[in-house]
Design an enzyme around this catalytic site. Sequence first.
Site, PDB file in Angstrom:
ATOM      1  N   GLY A 224       0.827  -1.203   0.000  1.00  0.00           N
ATOM      2  CA  GLY A 224       0.000   0.000   0.000  1.00  0.00           C
ATOM      3  C   GLY A 224       0.855   1.243   0.000  1.00  0.00           C
ATOM      4  O   GLY A 224       1.918   1.262  -0.624  1.00  0.00           O
ATOM      5  N   GLU A 225       0.391   2.286   0.660  1.00  0.00           N
ATOM      6  CA  GLU A 225       1.075   3.593   0.746  1.00  0.00           C
ATOM      7  C   GLU A 225       1.051   4.344  -0.589  1.00  0.00           C
ATOM      8  O   GLU A 225       1.409   5.520  -0.639  1.00  0.00           O
ATOM      9  CB  GLU A 225       2.564   3.452   1.143  1.00  0.00           C
ATOM     10  CG  GLU A 225       2.816   2.800   2.461  1.00  0.00           C
ATOM     11  CD  GLU A 225       4.319   2.733   2.796  1.00  0.00           C
ATOM     12  OE1 GLU A 225       5.140   3.317   2.054  1.00  0.00           O
ATOM     13  OE2 GLU A 225       4.657   2.106   3.822  1.00  0.00           O
TER      14      GLU A 225
END
Lengths: 359, 359
Positions: free
Chosen positions: A316-317
């Site tokens: 993610g991120e």
Amino acid sequence: MSLLEKTAKRITGLDETAAEAARARQDQLAKPGGALGVLEEISIKVAGITGQPIPQPGRKVVIVMAADHGVASAGVSAYPPEVTPQMVANFLHGGAAINVLARHSGAEVRVVDMGVASETQHTNLISHRIRPGTANMAEGPAMSREEAVAAVEAGIEEGLKEIAAGAEFLATGDMGIGNTTAASAITACFTGLDPAELTGRGTGLDDAGLKRKVCIIRQALALNRPDPSDALDVLAKVGGLEIAGIAGVILAAAAERRPVIIDGFISAAGALIAAGLCHLSVDFMLASHLSVEKGHRAALNRLGLRPVIDADMRLGEGTGAALALGIVDASLKILAEMATFAEAGVSGPEEAEAEVKQV
Amino acid sequence: MSLLEKTAKRITGLDETAAEAARARQDQLAKPGGALGVLEEISIKVAGITGQPIPQPGRKVVIVMAADHGVASAGVSAYPPEVTPQMVANFLHGGAAINVLARHSGAEVRVVDMGVASETQHTNLISHRIRPGTANMAEGPAMSREEAVAAVEAGIEEGLKEIAAGAEFLATGDMGIGNTTAASAITACFTGLDPAELTGRGTGLDDAGLKRKVCIIRQALALNRPDPSDALDVLAKVGGLEIAGIAGVILAAAAERRPVIIDGFISAAGALIAAGLCHLSVDFMLASHLSVEKGHRAALNRLGLRPVIDADMRLGEGTGAALALGIVDASLKILAEMATFAEAGVSGPEEAEAEVKQV
């Protein structure tokens, strides 16, 4: 009319003339037709999005939406909720994977607190703290419908702000311990598939943890009965504040006719919400990578999006989107910089039949 | 001792100490273990290859090997053989896809004439014209064993020359009308799979053309009976001069402990030859993309290599490898630049059990 309604109303389809011009040029470039596959398709889609027959690479911003999830208290993550604000601080100090990969692709990073449980202060942290994390969806709705609207509108505001400041490509990212649980629940709503088919290990659950996570998602869906024909209902009951923010960023990009690169599973859940709010927004999305999280493929299939990177990523991120930004740039350079058959003096395909000799 | 024998002798395994140090660092970086998937694995492999626990991005050279194939006269390609020298000229003028993508990734391009049928003159064209194209493998061996050795050694020379001049990452590319036929035949030899399972449309054959191509590969294998335990025999009988050159570049990279990024199906066939000549060379290869050409997956599986890009590309030239060079850089930056859990002040994973509450 609310900002959400106004924004959705501004979203219209692709510029087919520009897209066709880009497709025609791709077919004249000195390579077999379609031989660069998705790279060709990306450039054609960006032409349709922007209305430019030969769109150029431009300024890129990754918007990372962070929030906490009440359902994390039910043991659905291998990491404790304190990690959400710790990682927000890491993003702001430039030490996280998203910082490294955004720098690599020439993109800027914005970090938005959409509802981290504990308040974080930092000059560069954008605050839209709708509430200090969602409620536990296994015990009731994650948030109210009003909060869901406010969170989507905060995302729209941030997207519009970045575009007004010169961003030509947006990318989405997320941080929030527990958020794969919300993403699986959202994907189950929109695809009708069983949560067991859509639920992965997130940051690293063991077998027992995975089983528990599936149970909790089933319980949340049974208790809240989200209505898949009403994206705000789904978002409020089993969603997340960062997922709402991502949906808002996507709607802003679509309204302003900018490509928006969708990261992994959480961003895809945001994209499902955006698509539910305004189906035409899908035309402005570009997929990035295929996550290890198994619900991601189902979400992308539902959206009709094709990822280009397949590298077992699950962080993610915005990391997959940041990496894909480089590939989007490459696809635009192909369209803009390659010589045509005529320019290069290269023969086109021939009727294969004419070449056949008896062997 | 021949250059080929000398080079193969110099190839030893990975530096396990450096690889372990890189793996240990990846596990300390502030992300769930393995969450960057193949990106982590690439950095660890490059550490093992170079012996540097934190290898840095460096100078990159794509070596594009060009040659003609006698089998093209049998109608196995949608394009005529004149396209080989025309595309070589296009590479040298900087207008081809490989030029665009190499510039994008900060790589230089070298073009080597390994045996284009008609002679091409250009200041920047490197000439190792072993013979003016191979013979038609459907009628006899594509080349002699001596020619095969000379072609591999020409590739070794070019690889060593680039490394001596400062290249830290090599990438392979190809041009040669008819060369997917050779790649399918080579892959069939080494995997034992039926040519029908390994043969694709190349630059764009129709159904009848595809059927013909499979027949011709079967005929070439039946007539020549290449011995899969003898890579030079396979190369000479059903290979190609550019494929030999690619195998040579790979062996040079392995001998000099430099990572070599393998492009698509043709380069994978070269990699199969290199692996047959010296199995340890596989440790120095990084896969790039997964081609539409269906034999590519079989070749990569045989080599145990995992591609990171899945974008329906099928152009060759080194385009997939050039695109992957950017991802290799990104993986090294992750290892070098990300903060550790300790540096970022982020909590590690907890025992999920400790967090369970009855729901």
